[in-house]
Structures are given as structure tokens and as C-alpha cells.
Enzyme design. Structure first.
Site, short mmCIF file in Angstrom:
data_model
loop_
_atom_site.label_atom_id
_atom_site.label_comp_id
_atom_site.label_asym_id
_atom_site.label_seq_id
_atom_site.Cartn_x
_atom_site.Cartn_y
_atom_site.Cartn_z
CG HIS A 67 35.51 7.44 22.80
ND1 HIS A 67 35.40 8.61 21.80
CD2 HIS A 67 34.83 7.86 23.69
CE1 HIS A 67 34.49 9.16 22.09
NE2 HIS A 67 34.04 8.90 23.37
CE1 TYR A 137 39.06 10.85 16.28
CE2 TYR A 137 37.87 12.04 14.71
CZ TYR A 137 38.12 11.90 15.82
OH TYR A 137 37.37 12.67 16.75
#
Length: 196
Positions: A67, A137
Site C-alpha cells: 500500500h 500504525y
């Protein structure tokens, strides 16, 4: 904390000091001053604060990525795995970089509690090596669907050496989202003009 720059310039492995006793353990998994010392900036080049915090829970074999977000502004990530284990991969998507198209990886797990810094312009992916792997994250910009893209994790020009066994030595079966399964190649992303 111990730090090491990866072969993809600007990406770092951060290994915290874990203090353990009969009660359990304690460690600092993020330190702004350490990251500033490594990168010369605050959390990202475009922000002095964390814009969003994400978490994913994955079964063994779950693969997420590669990504990336269009630059500017891009999306920097500081990633760790609180439980379980993942092989975390960064890919250089900066077309003018000497390491364009190259990848490196860090084992993130609940043993060593390593973290990885992924600056803007890099792709990010991981494969879960255990059931119930919990990955967290911290990111520099919020999710923007129109600027988020994915490259197939099996692109042969990148050549990520994905593990075939979990951390217990059992064979892995990969599980991908429909989006990741049908993702474009690095060459297609470059031709589309969406790389940094």
C-alpha cells in the site's frame, strides 16, 4: 533504543529496550526524540503530529499491501506488532531514488517488539506469521481513498521473498483482500504517474 537504517534509504528499524520481571514487561515503543534524531524532522515532513492511529488483527497468512499514498502529502507510518508476528516489508516507490523498486523487511513480533519507520514515498506491506497478530500504525496523514493505491505483493520485478511458513513452522496459505489480489504492478503504477 537501538536503530538501524534499512537498505531502502529513509526507512528504519527501531528496537526498544524491554524491561521484564515477574509481573510482565514494559517498553517504550515510540519516542518522538529518537525518530527526530533519525529523520531530522518531527513525525513527518508535512506535520508535527500524528494524524491517525490504526490497528489490524490478522490470522496467519493474511497479507496486506503493498500500500502507498500519493505524494504529496503521502503518508508516513510508524508500525509495531503488539501480539503475534508479521514480516513487515517496505518498497522504495520513489522513481528518482537509487533504491527504486528495492525492498527490505523487518520481523515485528511480541518477543523483540521491534518497530519500523516508513517515510512518505515508500510502499508498505506485511504478512502475518501467527493467528491474532495485532499490528498498530501511527500515521502522518488521515486515510484518503482517492490518493491511496496498492501494488501487487507478488510483482516479480520487486521480488519480495515472502515466507512460506508461519513462526511455528507450519505452511502458510496467503489471504488477500480483493483489492490487493487485483492490484497493479510497479510498472503499471509508474506508467499511471502515481509514484513519488
Amino acid at each position: 533504543m537501538k536503530t538501524r537504517e534499512l537498505t531502502v534509504a529513509g526507512a528504519f528499524e527501531i528496537v526498544p529496550t524491554v524491561h521484564s520481571d515477574d509481573r510482565g514487561s514494559f517498553h517504550e515503543w515510540f519516542r518522538a526524540d529518537v525518530l527526530r534524531g533519525l529523520t531530522g524532522t518531527d513525525f513527518s515532513l508535512h506535520s508535527d503530529s500524528i494524524a491517525q492511529a490504526n490497528a489490524s488483527l490478522s490470522r496467519a497468512g493474511t497479507m496486506r499491501g503493498i500500500h502507498f499514498a500519493e505524494v504529496p502529502p503521502g503518508q508516513a507510518k510508524y508500525v509495531t506488532c503488539f501480539t503475534g508476528a508479521v514480516l513487515d516489508v517496505v518498497v522504495d516507490l520513489r522513481v528518482d531514488s537509487p533504491t527504486f523498486g528495492q525492498w527490505d523487511s523487518v520481523l515485528l513480533d511480541d518477543v523483540d517488539h521491534r518497530c519500523i519507520w516508513v517515510p512518505e514515498g515508500l510502499g508498505h506491506a506485511f504478512v502475518s506469521l501467527d493467528d491474532d497478530s495485532l499490528v498498530s500504525y501511527l500515521v502522518s496523514t488521515g486515510y484518503d481513498a482517492g490518493r491511496e493505491h496498492t501494488i501487487t505483493p507478488f510483482d516479480t520485478t520487486i521480488g519480495v521473498d515472502w515466507p512460506t511458513e508461519d513462526r511455528h513452522g507450519r505452511p502458510l496459505t496467503y489471504h488477500l483482500s480483493d483489492r490487493d489480489r487485483s492490484a497493479q504492478t510497479l510498472a503499471e503504477a509508474r506508467a499511471a504517474g502515481i509514484l513519488a
